[in-house]
Design a protein around this motif. Structure first.
Motif, mmCIF file in Angstrom:
data_model
loop_
_atom_site.group_PDB
_atom_site.id
_atom_site.type_symbol
_atom_site.label_atom_id
_atom_site.label_comp_id
_atom_site.label_asym_id
_atom_site.label_seq_id
_atom_site.Cartn_x
_atom_site.Cartn_y
_atom_site.Cartn_z
ATOM 1 N N LEU A 119 115.178 25.919 27.204
ATOM 2 C CA LEU A 119 115.505 27.009 27.928
ATOM 3 C C LEU A 119 117.137 26.500 28.682
ATOM 4 O O LEU A 119 117.859 27.272 29.532
ATOM 5 C CB LEU A 119 114.864 27.456 29.141
ATOM 6 C CG LEU A 119 113.494 28.557 28.728
ATOM 7 C CD1 LEU A 119 112.807 28.962 30.052
ATOM 8 C CD2 LEU A 119 113.801 29.353 27.594
ATOM 9 N N ASP A 120 117.632 25.301 28.357
ATOM 10 C CA ASP A 120 118.731 24.984 28.536
ATOM 11 C C ASP A 120 119.881 26.093 28.170
ATOM 12 O O ASP A 120 120.192 26.132 27.012
ATOM 13 C CB ASP A 120 119.167 23.684 28.367
ATOM 14 C CG ASP A 120 120.421 23.042 28.824
ATOM 15 O OD1 ASP A 120 121.389 23.796 29.331
ATOM 16 O OD2 ASP A 120 120.612 21.814 28.708
ATOM 17 N N PRO A 121 120.466 26.873 28.905
ATOM 18 C CA PRO A 121 121.465 28.044 28.498
ATOM 19 C C PRO A 121 122.619 27.335 27.871
ATOM 20 O O PRO A 121 123.068 28.135 27.214
ATOM 21 C CB PRO A 121 121.690 28.689 29.603
ATOM 22 C CG PRO A 121 121.683 27.777 30.874
ATOM 23 C CD PRO A 121 120.317 26.921 30.470
ATOM 24 N N HIS A 122 123.063 26.328 28.234
ATOM 25 C CA HIS A 122 124.317 25.816 27.603
ATOM 26 C C HIS A 122 124.030 25.188 26.257
ATOM 27 O O HIS A 122 125.228 24.990 25.607
ATOM 28 C CB HIS A 122 124.875 24.503 28.632
ATOM 29 C CG HIS A 122 125.294 25.137 30.065
ATOM 30 N ND1 HIS A 122 125.112 24.214 31.044
ATOM 31 C CD2 HIS A 122 125.521 26.248 30.249
ATOM 32 C CE1 HIS A 122 125.639 24.861 32.241
ATOM 33 N NE2 HIS A 122 125.800 26.209 31.862
ATOM 34 N N VAL A 123 122.897 24.789 25.834
ATOM 35 C CA VAL A 123 122.698 24.508 24.305
ATOM 36 C C VAL A 123 121.606 25.372 23.497
ATOM 37 O O VAL A 123 121.720 25.027 22.384
ATOM 38 C CB VAL A 123 122.401 22.894 24.316
ATOM 39 C CG1 VAL A 123 123.521 22.073 24.894
ATOM 40 C CG2 VAL A 123 120.987 22.979 25.438
ATOM 41 N N ASP A 124 121.006 26.409 24.181
ATOM 42 C CA ASP A 124 120.060 26.980 23.195
ATOM 43 C C ASP A 124 120.657 27.944 22.481
ATOM 44 O O ASP A 124 121.473 28.875 22.952
ATOM 45 C CB ASP A 124 119.128 27.790 24.360
ATOM 46 C CG ASP A 124 118.208 28.656 23.590
ATOM 47 O OD1 ASP A 124 117.854 28.471 22.537
ATOM 48 O OD2 ASP A 124 117.962 29.759 24.370
ATOM 49 N N SER A 125 120.242 27.819 20.946
ATOM 50 C CA SER A 125 121.026 28.597 20.206
ATOM 51 C C SER A 125 120.533 29.970 20.121
ATOM 52 O O SER A 125 121.004 30.798 19.409
ATOM 53 C CB SER A 125 121.214 27.981 18.938
ATOM 54 O OG SER A 125 119.635 27.580 18.460
ATOM 55 N N ILE A 136 116.597 21.778 34.171
ATOM 56 C CA ILE A 136 117.221 22.820 33.524
ATOM 57 C C ILE A 136 116.699 23.499 32.211
ATOM 58 O O ILE A 136 116.727 24.522 31.656
ATOM 59 C CB ILE A 136 118.638 22.556 33.379
ATOM 60 C CG1 ILE A 136 119.243 22.447 34.714
ATOM 61 C CG2 ILE A 136 119.295 23.595 32.596
ATOM 62 C CD1 ILE A 136 120.835 21.887 34.850
ATOM 63 N N VAL A 137 115.950 22.274 31.209
ATOM 64 C CA VAL A 137 115.500 22.737 29.993
ATOM 65 C C VAL A 137 114.082 23.687 30.311
ATOM 66 O O VAL A 137 114.042 24.518 29.529
ATOM 67 C CB VAL A 137 114.945 21.415 29.590
ATOM 68 C CG1 VAL A 137 114.123 21.633 28.250
ATOM 69 C CG2 VAL A 137 116.224 20.515 29.005
ATOM 70 N N ASN A 138 113.367 23.602 31.321
ATOM 71 C CA ASN A 138 112.421 24.288 31.520
ATOM 72 C C ASN A 138 112.318 25.325 32.620
ATOM 73 O O ASN A 138 111.424 26.225 32.578
ATOM 74 C CB ASN A 138 111.126 23.397 31.611
ATOM 75 C CG ASN A 138 110.763 22.277 30.519
ATOM 76 O OD1 ASN A 138 110.333 22.835 29.623
ATOM 77 N ND2 ASN A 138 110.897 20.997 30.759
ATOM 78 N N SER A 148 106.926 30.817 34.423
ATOM 79 C CA SER A 148 106.382 29.795 33.551
ATOM 80 C C SER A 148 107.097 29.850 32.201
ATOM 81 O O SER A 148 107.403 30.942 31.661
ATOM 82 C CB SER A 148 104.851 29.955 33.420
ATOM 83 O OG SER A 148 104.399 31.230 32.863
ATOM 84 N N PHE A 149 106.954 28.782 31.575
ATOM 85 C CA PHE A 149 107.653 28.584 30.087
ATOM 86 C C PHE A 149 106.617 27.873 29.280
ATOM 87 O O PHE A 149 106.217 26.661 29.516
ATOM 88 C CB PHE A 149 108.801 28.135 30.159
ATOM 89 C CG PHE A 149 109.622 27.847 28.607
ATOM 90 C CD1 PHE A 149 109.509 28.662 27.695
ATOM 91 C CD2 PHE A 149 110.025 26.657 28.701
ATOM 92 C CE1 PHE A 149 110.055 28.445 26.380
ATOM 93 C CE2 PHE A 149 110.868 26.314 27.405
ATOM 94 C CZ PHE A 149 110.786 27.028 26.664
ATOM 95 N N ILE A 150 106.231 28.192 28.127
ATOM 96 C CA ILE A 150 105.388 27.586 27.240
ATOM 97 C C ILE A 150 106.479 27.601 26.012
ATOM 98 O O ILE A 150 106.634 28.515 25.379
ATOM 99 C CB ILE A 150 104.012 28.301 26.786
ATOM 100 C CG1 ILE A 150 103.117 28.412 27.923
ATOM 101 C CG2 ILE A 150 103.336 27.607 25.723
ATOM 102 C CD1 ILE A 150 101.869 29.173 27.571
ATOM 103 N N PRO A 151 106.790 26.224 25.599
ATOM 104 C CA PRO A 151 107.838 26.354 24.629
ATOM 105 C C PRO A 151 107.311 26.689 23.443
ATOM 106 O O PRO A 151 106.117 26.270 22.865
ATOM 107 C CB PRO A 151 108.063 24.783 24.580
ATOM 108 C CG PRO A 151 107.917 24.172 25.827
ATOM 109 C CD PRO A 151 106.734 25.164 26.411
ATOM 110 N N GLY A 152 107.906 27.419 22.564
ATOM 111 C CA GLY A 152 107.621 28.072 21.199
ATOM 112 C C GLY A 152 106.949 29.284 21.331
ATOM 113 O O GLY A 152 106.388 29.926 20.286
#
Length: 512
Positions: A48-54, A174-176, A188-192
């Motif tokens: 969820l890093d907004p600066h790199v998330d495509s 920042i990623v999560n 909360s964030f579950i990747p993918g």
């Protein structure tokens, strides 16, 4: 062909949905106390890093915002976190920030915090650095003073980019768990898999009436449609096209099909020897049966593309060669000019058969089917096409050069201007220049565009660039797909399908 493709793995999908039903029931029970919307998107993300998330999920989910945003009706830039801006010489800019904005952790969003966020974006993303051309940033209370490396009149429009979202960079993970300024905070964030969001009560533009939102992912279009039919979700982004009639027939389900600033294209790797010959590229272009693809794969929810830009845009050319013949016979003629001939059922040159590796990805369900159609038509004239499925096209194409062609979908005017697409896709420094295009004449046109203020002159230069791309066949353009969204209209209020595809979960979204 399409029905056969959809049936593959259906049992696996259905089994997954049965399992999901149990999870959905639990989730529904947990949300009974307040207003809740479940939104199902077609692209997953592991960061969820907004600066790199495509996938631009932080902005689309209402966590982050940018300094300016696109006014989609007028194709102009309007204020968002920035209140106003000035840069008469196109190089020295003053941006006045809103003074009533707080990050979701309660900290003030002042010029110092915004500068830190922009500095991080420039550091983390080469694409952002190349796009913004920033030389220096000075922060003074609620004003930013930015100098670009060269006169760049469209600088402010680049700040629409979701990768330039403003976050509090002093936060650790920042990623999560990025901390932005949007109407929803991340629980909360579950990747993918999914994000769980809750209302940010101190949101500067008025708190949402929703208490919470689930923003989940499923890259299978048929599974997305089934999830809406079963009531597991409330809004589905890009449901399976073949299910649209059954969705429309269901009481309470609304289907919207909206023309957007997007093109499906056949990206060509210009670093591959065969494709360095313009006649081979013209042959590839001639083999693409655009109308058949629109009619049979998109079922009419698309428009045949002549170039990257939709015809109604002010910078879209009126192509003089739009009536050029297509088809297998035309492709063979181009290949003969390139020195190829059909021998023993194979199209070959100097005893070497012409072969292509074609990349595609399933998150956009129509792209693998377009690849299959092209593979079948190419085989009829002796060209073997190997289709290779990939997961994240941007990552793969940027780091691998073992491919010839790729079905790819690109936003071409998300800033309301041609500059974004031309710079990103055809300038040697472009973040989406997967074809490896490095044509001095084309680069010179784009460089002039970047320093031109007059909208009329910019439109002329954009047309010149698009015509040159068309003439040299630097990528082929297949169709402009409509963005299709289906939702439970008995529950959901104020959903808007945007052309830019950026603004999805907003503070206006509500339930009945």
């Amino acid at each position: 062909m399409r029905n056969n493709f959809l049936k593959i793995g259906f049992l696996v999908i259905f089994a997954g949905l049965l399992s999901a039903c149990e999870n959905s029931a639990t989730e529904t029970k947990n949300k009974e106390e307040g207003k809740h919307v479940h939104f199902l998107y077609n692209f997953s993300t592991n960061s969820l890093d907004p600066h790199v998330d495509s996938s631009y999920v932080p902005l689309r989910a209402g966590i982050t915002e940018t300094l300016v945003r696109l006014d989609e009706k007028n194709l102009t830039i309007k204020p968002w976190l920035a209140e106003s801006w000035e840069g008469k010489d196109g190089q020295h800019w003053t941006i006045k920030l809103r003074e009533d904005v707080k990050f979701q952790n309660g900290k003030k969003m002042d010029a110092k915090a915004v500068k830190a966020s922009l500095d991080r974006a420039l550091k983390e993303s080469v694409a952002v650095k190349n796009a913004l051309k920033i030389d220096n940033i000075q922060a003074n209370e609620y004003s930013l003073h930015i100098t670009t490396t060269e006169p760049f009149p469209e600088f402010v429009s680049e700040l629409v980019n979701p990768n330039v979202s403003i976050i509090d960079v002093t936060e650790g993970d920042i990623v999560n768990k990025p901390i932005g300024t949007g109407p929803f905070t991340l629980e909360s964030f579950i990747p993918g898999s999914k994000l769980e969001l809750k209302r940010y009560n101190d949101y500067w533009d008025g708190a949402s009436k929703l208490d919470s939102v689930t923003f989940s992912f499923n890259e299978d279009a048929n599974a997305r449609s089934l999830a809406l039919k079963s009531g597991q979700v409330d809004i589905v982004y890009r449901p399976e096209v073949e299910t649209l009639e059954t969705l429309k027939a269901r009481d309470g389900i609304k289907v919207e099909s909206t023309a957007t600033f997007r093109v499906h294209q056949m990206t060509m790797n210009m670093q591959r020897k065969s494709l360095q010959d313009v006649n081979v590229r013209r042959a590839v272009d001639a083999l693409i049966d655009r109308q058949k693809i629109v009619d049979t794969i998109l079922l009419g929810h698309a428009e045949v593309a002549q170039g990257p830009f939709l015809p109604f845009l002010p910078f879209a050319p009126k192509y003089e060669n739009s009536q050029v013949e297509k088809g297998a016979d035309v492709a063979i003629k181009h290949l003969k000019k390139a020195g190829y001939k059909l021998k023993d059922g194979k199209m070959q040159k100097n005893g070497e058969p012409l072969k292509f590796t074609l990349l595609t990805y399933s998150a956009r369900a129509d792209l693998p089917l377009i690849a299959q159609v092209f593979q079948s038509d190419a085989k009829k004239i002796g060209i073997d096409v190997e289709i290779k499925q990939i997961d994240i096209p941007e990552e793969y194409m940027a780091s691998h050069r073992d491919w010839d062609l790729a079905t790819y979908s690109n936003l071409t005017a998300p800033r309301g201007d041609a500059g974004y697409y031309l710079n990103a896709t055809y300038h040697p420094t472009g973040a989406l220049n997967f074809s490896g295009a490095s044509d001095p004449k084309l680069t010179a046109i784009i460089d002039r565009l970047n320093q031109t203020v007059s909208q009329q002159e910019r439109a002329t230069l954009s047309e010149q660039a698009a015509n040159y791309i068309n003439e040299r066949v630097i990528n082929s353009f297949v169709l402009h797909p409509s963005t299709i969204v289906a939702y439970n209209q008995d529950k959901v209020k104020y959903w808007v399908t945007t052309r830019s595809e950026y603004y999805m979960i907003t503070n206006k979204l509500d339930v009945k």
